[in-house]
Write a protein that holds these residues in place. Structure first.
Motif, PDB file in Angstrom:
ATOM      1  N   VAL A  19       3.660  19.356  -5.139  1.00 24.17           N
ATOM      2  CA  VAL A  19       4.823  19.576  -4.265  1.00 24.17           C
ATOM      3  C   VAL A  19       4.386  20.046  -2.880  1.00 24.17           C
ATOM      4  O   VAL A  19       4.640  19.387  -1.870  1.00 24.17           O
ATOM      5  N   THR A  20       3.687  21.186  -2.826  1.00 24.60           N
ATOM      6  CA  THR A  20       3.318  21.738  -1.521  1.00 24.60           C
ATOM      7  C   THR A  20       2.282  20.869  -0.801  1.00 24.60           C
ATOM      8  O   THR A  20       2.266  20.808   0.424  1.00 24.60           O
ATOM      9  N   GLY A  21       1.430  20.188  -1.574  1.00 25.38           N
ATOM     10  CA  GLY A  21       0.427  19.317  -0.968  1.00 25.38           C
ATOM     11  C   GLY A  21       1.028  18.105  -0.295  1.00 25.38           C
ATOM     12  O   GLY A  21       0.365  17.433   0.497  1.00 25.38           O
ATOM     13  N   SER A  22       2.281  17.808  -0.614  1.00 26.62           N
ATOM     14  CA  SER A  22       3.007  16.741   0.076  1.00 26.62           C
ATOM     15  C   SER A  22       3.913  17.299   1.171  1.00 26.62           C
ATOM     16  O   SER A  22       3.949  16.778   2.288  1.00 26.62           O
ATOM     17  N   LEU A  23       4.622  18.366   0.848  1.00 27.19           N
ATOM     18  CA  LEU A  23       5.625  18.904   1.780  1.00 27.19           C
ATOM     19  C   LEU A  23       4.992  19.521   3.030  1.00 27.19           C
ATOM     20  O   LEU A  23       5.490  19.304   4.145  1.00 27.19           O
ATOM     21  N   VAL A  24       3.915  20.293   2.869  1.00 27.44           N
ATOM     22  CA  VAL A  24       3.322  20.974   4.027  1.00 27.44           C
ATOM     23  C   VAL A  24       2.731  19.978   5.029  1.00 27.44           C
ATOM     24  O   VAL A  24       3.040  20.053   6.230  1.00 27.44           O
ATOM     25  N   PRO A  25       1.884  19.018   4.594  1.00 22.55           N
ATOM     26  CA  PRO A  25       1.387  18.022   5.566  1.00 22.55           C
ATOM     27  C   PRO A  25       2.524  17.201   6.180  1.00 22.55           C
ATOM     28  O   PRO A  25       2.466  16.870   7.369  1.00 22.55           O
ATOM     29  N   TRP A  26       3.529  16.879   5.386  1.00 24.02           N
ATOM     30  CA  TRP A  26       4.669  16.110   5.902  1.00 24.02           C
ATOM     31  C   TRP A  26       5.391  16.891   6.989  1.00 24.02           C
ATOM     32  O   TRP A  26       5.720  16.363   8.055  1.00 24.02           O
ATOM     33  N   LEU A  27       5.633  18.183   6.728  1.00 20.94           N
ATOM     34  CA  LEU A  27       6.350  19.021   7.693  1.00 20.94           C
ATOM     35  C   LEU A  27       5.535  19.186   8.970  1.00 20.94           C
ATOM     36  O   LEU A  27       6.061  19.028  10.091  1.00 20.94           O
ATOM     37  N   LEU A  28       4.234  19.481   8.850  1.00 19.67           N
ATOM     38  CA  LEU A  28       3.413  19.772  10.018  1.00 19.67           C
ATOM     39  C   LEU A  28       3.045  18.516  10.802  1.00 19.67           C
ATOM     40  O   LEU A  28       3.109  18.499  12.035  1.00 19.67           O
ATOM     41  N   LEU A  29       2.655  17.449  10.094  1.00 12.13           N
ATOM     42  CA  LEU A  29       2.098  16.267  10.775  1.00 12.13           C
ATOM     43  C   LEU A  29       3.124  15.184  11.073  1.00 12.13           C
ATOM     44  O   LEU A  29       2.951  14.403  12.018  1.00 12.13           O
ATOM     45  N   VAL A  30       4.204  15.143  10.276  1.00 15.09           N
ATOM     46  CA  VAL A  30       5.201  14.079  10.471  1.00 15.09           C
ATOM     47  C   VAL A  30       6.459  14.602  11.156  1.00 15.09           C
ATOM     48  O   VAL A  30       6.887  14.092  12.174  1.00 15.09           O
ATOM     49  N   VAL A  31       7.050  15.659  10.592  1.00 16.57           N
ATOM     50  CA  VAL A  31       8.286  16.201  11.170  1.00 16.57           C
ATOM     51  C   VAL A  31       8.021  16.872  12.512  1.00 16.57           C
ATOM     52  O   VAL A  31       8.672  16.573  13.529  1.00 16.57           O
ATOM     53  N   LEU A  32       7.039  17.784  12.529  1.00  9.92           N
ATOM     54  CA  LEU A  32       6.726  18.511  13.762  1.00  9.92           C
ATOM     55  C   LEU A  32       5.764  17.737  14.651  1.00  9.92           C
ATOM     56  O   LEU A  32       5.659  18.010  15.852  1.00  9.92           O
ATOM     57  N   GLY A  33       5.030  16.802  14.076  1.00  8.22           N
ATOM     58  CA  GLY A  33       4.110  15.971  14.873  1.00  8.22           C
ATOM     59  C   GLY A  33       2.966  16.745  15.471  1.00  8.22           C
ATOM     60  O   GLY A  33       2.468  16.379  16.560  1.00  8.22           O
ATOM     61  N   LEU A  34       2.516  17.807  14.800  1.00  7.22           N
ATOM     62  CA  LEU A  34       1.408  18.599  15.330  1.00  7.22           C
ATOM     63  C   LEU A  34       0.133  17.774  15.353  1.00  7.22           C
ATOM     64  O   LEU A  34      -0.159  17.039  14.422  1.00  7.22           O
ATOM     65  N   GLY A  35      -0.652  17.919  16.388  1.00 12.76           N
ATOM     66  CA  GLY A  35      -1.887  17.167  16.499  1.00 12.76           C
ATOM     67  C   GLY A  35      -1.701  15.819  17.148  1.00 12.76           C
ATOM     68  O   GLY A  35      -2.610  15.077  17.338  1.00 12.76           O
TER      69      GLY A  35
END
Length: 422
Positions: A406-422
């Protein structure tokens, strides 16, 4: 849906099911499935083999050939023991050193499963010797192994780079994907360190684990042989020549390995045996199948179906979750190779601005679940644990793998896709 497309979908499901149920190399099944789909789709033998990944074949064979020599002559163990000796009794740094060595080995071309097989016995012995939590040590080593697997010198990176190139994303650098992938793993490893006993190691100089009798002796300084010195130079030369001068990694590794066997002929047989033939078979068969499926229109059909969801952000979340579930029971490399060609086109069509983040995030989601004790990586940790009841350790790994699903999908999704960090 045409007969060829339906056959492609059925073969893909059957391939993963058989690989999971019977532990058959999915690459071997991929060749057979490619032949079936090609026959139904009316493709010739030449069209079937057009997708054979010769570049990945040479990369994997060459790098594992060179590092098989390094493993045979003790150079890899020398690197590990030197790193541990550098902590000079600072127990809190031992998991960090093992994680760093794991990441460096994989970044330079040692394949994740091979690196874990080399490190797990030593890491778990040190954990028992210094009363370090085996859960902490195991997770740090395994995540360290995966953290740099997106390197262009390794399997995840090679597969990803090929898919990006075939998708026309020449402006997306594999190094940008690698950087984001590594950043997610560094964040995860930091959280693991402090959540599972790192603070106690810092405060008390030891963990809360019971002492274990008969555990390996202290690390001792040993002389470095001439063969090991030459091997270290060869590994350094591979990095310089491949990254600094743009020479082909696989062919360069073959050349350096051949030179080592000329100087030290007794390593020749071990070098050939040490080539990761199972990984080569997996990637080759899978890419041939995906290529045939693309020829008959199955990849476009699946991409259009995913794209019909409309929202690329939700599309990537669904892909992350599905990738994590599939990878928990199958090869991570196979999951990446089969899913990226389907995931990327809808994102391109939607002009999604964070494709490197989506690719890196999917790689994280598909690899963090490797800790499951039902996977080869988790089983390797189970086999080497010394100062913890194996049933307790099994339950801990299962719980952690479930949390990562769960968290291994949600955290990267939130940071890299939703927020677009990086």
């Amino acid at each position: 849906m045409s007969a060829a497309i339906a056959t492609s979908v059925g073969c893909l499901v059957l391939m993963f099911a058989m690989a999971i149920a019977f532990n058959v190399n999915i690459g071997a099944l991929g060749f057979v499935a490619a032949l079936v789909v090609a026959t139904v789709g009316g493709l010739s033998a030449d069209q079937l083999l057009e997708s054979f990944p010769a570049d990945i074949f040479v990369l994997i064979a060459g790098v594992t050939y060179l590092f098989a020599i390094a493993r045979e002559n003790g150079t890899v163990e020398l690197i590990i023991r030197t790193g541990v000796r550098l902590v000079a009794g600072k127990v809190a740094l031992i998991p960090v050193v093992f994680g760093a060595i794991a990441a460096l080995l994989v970044a330079f071309g040692v394949f994740p499963s091979a690196a874990l097989a080399l490190l797990a016995p030593l890491a778990m012995t040190f954990a028992a010797q210094y009363r370090v939590s085996p859960l902490l040590m195991g997770l740090i080593v395994l995540h360290g192994v995966n953290a740099t697997a997106m390197s262009p010198l390794n399997s995840y990176g090679a597969v990803t780079q090929r898919v990006l190139s075939e998708s026309g994303l020449t402006d997306v650098s594999i190094w940008s994907v690698f950087t984001l992938f590594l950043a997610m793993y560094l964040l995860l490893m930091t959280a693991v360190y402090f959540a599972f006993g790192g603070l106690r190691l810092i405060r008390h100089g030891h963990g809360a684990e019971p002492a274990v009798d008969g555990v390996g002796a202290e690390v001792t300084r040993s002389d470095v042989t001439g063969e090991q010195k030459v091997t270290l130079l060869a590994i350094a030369a591979l990095v310089v020549l491949a990254l600094g001068f743009g020479l082909d990694v696989g062919i360069t590794a073959f050349g350096l390995g051949a030179l080592l066997t000329l100087f030290f002929p007794k390593r020749a047989d071990g070098a050939v045996r040490g080539i990761s033939w199972s990984v080569i078979l997996l990637t080759s068969g899978l890419f041939v199948f995906v290529g045939v499926a693309k020829e008959v229109g199955a990849i476009d059909y699946a991409s259009n179906a995913i794209g019909s969801l409309g929202d690329p952000v939700l599309t990537t979340l669904l892909a992350f979750l599905v990738g994590g579930v599939v990878s928990a029971f199958a090869s991570t490399t196979a999951t990446l190779g089969a899913t990226f060609p389907i995931l990327i086109p809808p994102l391109q069509a939607a002009d999604f601005p964070h494709i490197p983040g989506a690719v890196a995030g999917f790689g994280v989601a598909a690899s963090v679940v490797d800790v499951s004790p039902t996977s080869p990586s988790g089983a390797m940790l189970m086999a080497n644990v010394r100062n913890r009841d194996k049933q307790v350790y099994f339950r801990q790994l299962v719980f952690y793998a479930g949390a990562m699903l769960v968290t291994g999908s949600l955290v990267p999704w939130l940071l890299l896709v939703v927020l677009g960090l990086g």
